[in-house]
Scaffold this active site. Structure first.
Site, PDB file in Angstrom:
ATOM      1  N   GLU A   1     -23.138   4.008   0.939  1.00  0.00           N
ATOM      2  CA  GLU A   1     -23.518   2.246   1.838  1.00  0.00           C
ATOM      3  C   GLU A   1     -22.183   1.236   1.728  1.00  0.00           C
ATOM      4  O   GLU A   1     -21.753   0.746   2.541  1.00  0.00           O
ATOM      5  CB  GLU A   1     -24.768   1.787   1.078  1.00  0.00           C
ATOM      6  CG  GLU A   1     -25.575   2.830   1.707  1.00  0.00           C
ATOM      7  CD  GLU A   1     -27.080   2.753   1.013  1.00  0.00           C
ATOM      8  OE1 GLU A   1     -28.137   1.815   1.328  1.00  0.00           O
ATOM      9  OE2 GLU A   1     -27.514   2.942  -0.095  1.00  0.00           O
TER      10      GLU A   1
ATOM     11  N   THR B   1     -30.915  -2.853   9.053  1.00  0.00           N
ATOM     12  CA  THR B   1     -30.319  -3.555   8.385  1.00  0.00           C
ATOM     13  C   THR B   1     -29.206  -4.772   8.819  1.00  0.00           C
ATOM     14  O   THR B   1     -28.531  -4.892   8.814  1.00  0.00           O
ATOM     15  CB  THR B   1     -29.310  -2.587   7.730  1.00  0.00           C
ATOM     16  OG1 THR B   1     -28.769  -1.972   8.610  1.00  0.00           O
ATOM     17  CG2 THR B   1     -30.172  -1.290   6.322  1.00  0.00           C
TER      18      THR B   1
ATOM     19  N   THR C   1     -26.258   2.489  11.785  1.00  0.00           N
ATOM     20  CA  THR C   1     -26.944   1.953  10.578  1.00  0.00           C
ATOM     21  C   THR C   1     -27.845   3.961  10.262  1.00  0.00           C
ATOM     22  O   THR C   1     -28.282   4.358  10.981  1.00  0.00           O
ATOM     23  CB  THR C   1     -28.227   1.415  10.825  1.00  0.00           C
ATOM     24  OG1 THR C   1     -29.509   1.129   9.956  1.00  0.00           O
ATOM     25  CG2 THR C   1     -28.925   0.868  12.328  1.00  0.00           C
ATOM     26  N   TYR C   2     -28.533   4.108   8.627  1.00  0.00           N
ATOM     27  CA  TYR C   2     -29.294   4.972   8.845  1.00  0.00           C
ATOM     28  C   TYR C   2     -31.074   4.703   8.018  1.00  0.00           C
ATOM     29  O   TYR C   2     -31.507   5.170   7.899  1.00  0.00           O
ATOM     30  CB  TYR C   2     -29.044   6.263   7.339  1.00  0.00           C
ATOM     31  CG  TYR C   2     -27.833   6.504   8.287  1.00  0.00           C
ATOM     32  CD1 TYR C   2     -26.883   7.096   8.693  1.00  0.00           C
ATOM     33  CD2 TYR C   2     -26.451   5.905   7.328  1.00  0.00           C
ATOM     34  CE1 TYR C   2     -25.759   7.897   9.001  1.00  0.00           C
ATOM     35  CE2 TYR C   2     -24.728   6.715   7.600  1.00  0.00           C
ATOM     36  CZ  TYR C   2     -24.785   7.756   9.043  1.00  0.00           C
ATOM     37  OH  TYR C   2     -23.256   7.421   8.936  1.00  0.00           O
ATOM     38  N   ASN C   3     -31.225   3.764   8.436  1.00  0.00           N
ATOM     39  CA  ASN C   3     -32.617   2.229   8.228  1.00  0.00           C
ATOM     40  C   ASN C   3     -32.736   3.082   7.619  1.00  0.00           C
ATOM     41  O   ASN C   3     -33.797   2.823   6.459  1.00  0.00           O
ATOM     42  CB  ASN C   3     -33.481   3.159   9.051  1.00  0.00           C
ATOM     43  CG  ASN C   3     -33.248   2.192  10.670  1.00  0.00           C
ATOM     44  OD1 ASN C   3     -32.593   3.629  11.791  1.00  0.00           O
ATOM     45  ND2 ASN C   3     -32.500   1.366  10.977  1.00  0.00           N
ATOM     46  N   THR C   4     -31.001   3.092   6.305  1.00  0.00           N
ATOM     47  CA  THR C   4     -31.632   2.893   4.715  1.00  0.00           C
ATOM     48  C   THR C   4     -31.257   1.553   4.080  1.00  0.00           C
ATOM     49  O   THR C   4     -30.585   1.458   3.884  1.00  0.00           O
ATOM     50  CB  THR C   4     -31.390   4.265   4.000  1.00  0.00           C
ATOM     51  OG1 THR C   4     -30.117   4.020   3.874  1.00  0.00           O
ATOM     52  CG2 THR C   4     -31.558   5.219   5.153  1.00  0.00           C
TER      53      THR C   4
ATOM     54  N   CYS D   1       0.708  -1.162  -0.026  1.00  0.00           N
ATOM     55  CA  CYS D   1       0.069   0.159   0.111  1.00  0.00           C
ATOM     56  C   CYS D   1       1.052   1.367  -0.410  1.00  0.00           C
ATOM     57  O   CYS D   1       1.133   1.393   0.627  1.00  0.00           O
ATOM     58  CB  CYS D   1      -0.542  -0.179   0.997  1.00  0.00           C
ATOM     59  SG  CYS D   1      -2.352   1.316   0.949  1.00  0.00           S
TER      60      CYS D   1
END
Length: 545
Positions: free
Chosen positions: A516, A451, A439-442, A184
């Site tokens: 995401e 999720t 989480t953003y619940n999407t 790297c």
């Protein structure tokens, strides 16, 4: 490193006080314009060799370019851009940035734009800039998830800059060793600069053979942790602790282990997100003019005229990719219903773990599109032929499955780290918890989605590849939730990160947002780090008992 008041001027730009920044900017303008007058116009010729005033000028111009594009303070961005413009009008060639923003995989216009970020992210960016003197590409991508970024930066700051068992130049050299193990160059270049800034001996950078023997003794642990951490034993620990005059203390060794695992996993994130070189590093800028026919046009605020041509991701997708999201959501719903109706026996759960582990052997990591030139980084580690090898199958098992309940991070690893390197266990635990529960619940275009099942499947799949089994988890869920392309991406990023390609990044979750996919990479990074830590800390515990 700059001399005297030059360093003070640059440091002043990190101040939260606008008046102090203004004074520093005026001083820099005078310095740079004075150096420009001494250098004289280049009239389109490449700049002279980096010696004397001209070399100082080149160095200062590159720093100005970076600040015009990567600073959370708009006054600094604007003024640095204006100074560069003035230098150009004096007939001196100025540098330009290469690449299209922080990531090769994500169009620059879809990454958080400085000056347009929300208040929470801005606070974290300012803190990072004030602490490090830079906003690096990793920070900009993690900025999609400010709560996690804040925890990550606090941990890294503590590891590298606060009081601890290891001297500061050792910390950066170990970071170089860990990053080099995965080839790297991005992280190697960052920490070569940091190593020199904290007074590290430039001779050590000629290669591992030129470093002190004490650092050389870490070579074996570095390569095993990076590629086959289940092979770490108490004998490795004893060898490092009892190496006579080159031996490490127990506290030092815990610091070493945390650094190695941190930078191995950060290399995974770097490759998984296609991080481009920093503007001030090799490959991040050039003084050459754009080639004829190139449509690259860039103003000093970092707006690229070809962004629209590159905006191939995140746009409207096909019906097939929309169905992909909804099919995944339907699978999650059905699995939850099956969980509620019946629970598999322990024997069946163990069988499903072994089946998933065996199937992971057939998920091939993809070869990179181009061969990677490792000449610049391979000198920092030994045995380039040593790489990832799958955890042994049950029928040829030479290493037992790591049963998570026998040695957990929460009950065992955390307390050991915190006892030998105070506060680090707490920082690591917070970071693991934040990313695991983030989480953003999407999901893509859908809202109000739980999720947790998907996040646990990703985390446990990574640990499964490393031979770590959770008795209370049904590994049959992994095959339902993670398709072949996604598994191949996960395995490559975690086990052979240098082989990660843009095509692989595009090939999974095609309708999901880049934020995401970055969240996925945060999960991969932290699950991998915890897996390495569990094996290393287990070996230390066995040595102590």
């Amino acid at each position: 490193m700059e001399d005297g008041d030059g360093a003070g001027r640059w440091d002043g730009l990190c101040s939260r006080d606008a008046n102090l920044r203004e004074v520093a900017l005026e001083g820099l303008q005078q310095l740079v314009l004075s150096l420009t007058e001494k250098a004289g116009p280049t009239n389109g010729r490449p700049p002279p060799p980096s010696l004397g005033p001209a070399g100082d000028l080149d160095h200062n111009l590159v720093r100005l370019l970076r600040l015009s594009r990567r600073c959370p303070f708009s006054d600094v961005r604007d003024k640095c851009g204006a100074i560069l413009q003035a230098v150009q009008e004096m007939g001196v060639r100025i540098p330009r940035a290469l690449g299209q923003g922080p990531s090769e995989f994500i169009p620059e216009k879809e990454i958080l734009q400085l000056g347009r970020e929300d208040a929470e992210t801005r606070i974290v960016f300012i803190e990072a800039f004030a602490t490090l003197g830079r906003l690096d590409n990793i920070t900009l991508l993690m900025g999609f998830h400010p709560r996690y970024l804040d925890s990550f930066l606090k941990t890294q700051h503590y590891l590298m800059q606060m009081d601890g068992p290891l001297p500061y130049h050792y910390r950066h050299y170990i970071a170089i060793m860990a990053a080099a193990q995965h080839q790297c160059s991005y992280l190697v270049n960052l920490h070569v600069n940091d190593f020199l800034q904290v007074g590290g001996d430039p001779k050590w950078l000629a290669g591992l053979d030129s470093a002190p023997r004490k650092l050389q003794t870490l070579s074996e642990m570095n390569k095993i942790l990076a590629h086959r951490p289940w092979l770490i034993t108490k004998d490795h620990i004893e060898k490092l602790l009892k190496a006579e005059e080159h031996g490490w203390s127990l506290a030092e060794l815990v610091h070493v282990v945390v650094l190695l695992t941190h930078y191995h996993s950060l290399a995974s994130f770097t490759y998984g997100c296609g991080i481009n070189p920093e503007i001030h590093c090799d490959g991040g800028h050039t003084f050459r003019l754009p080639s004829v026919g190139s449509c690259y046009v860039c103003d000093f605020n970092g707006n690229n005229a070809i962004d629209d041509l590159l905006n191939g991701q995140g746009g409207s997708g096909s019906t097939e990719t929309v169905c992909e999201v909804e099919a995944l959501m339907e699978k999650m719903k059905l699995l939850q219903e099956c969980r509620d109706e019946e629970e598999a026996s322990q024997e069946e759960m163990a069988t499903r773990f072994e089946r998933e582990k065996a199937e992971s052997l057939y998920v091939a990591t993809t070869e990179g599109e181009e061969s990677v030139d490792t000449r610049d980084v391979s000198r920092h580690f030994e045995d380039p032929s040593y790489g990832y090898k799958e955890f042994p199958r049950q029928d040829e098992q030479t290493v037992p499955t790591f049963r998570a309940q026998d040695y957990t991070w929460e009950d065992h690893g955390y307390s050991l780290v915190n006892r030998l390197y105070p506060d680090v266990g707490q920082l690591l635990d917070e970071k693991f918890q934040i990313v695991y529960n983030l989480t953003y619940n999407t999901m893509a275009m859908h809202k109000d989605v739980d999720t947790s099942m998907l996040r646990r499947a990703i985390w446990n799949y990574i640990h499964c590849m490393f031979g770590i089994r959770y008795d209370d988890y049904d590994y049959g869920e992994i095959n339902q939730l993670l398709d072949w392309n996604f598994k191949a991406y996960i395995k490559t990023v975690v086990c052979s990160p240098v082989k990660t390609t843009n095509q692989m990044y595009d090939g999974f979750w095609r309708r999901f947002k880049h934020s995401e996919k970055i969240h996925v990479n945060l999960l991969l990074m932290e699950a991998r780090m915890q897996a390495e830590l569990l094996y290393a800390l287990t070996a230390i515990t066995r040595y102590l008992t």
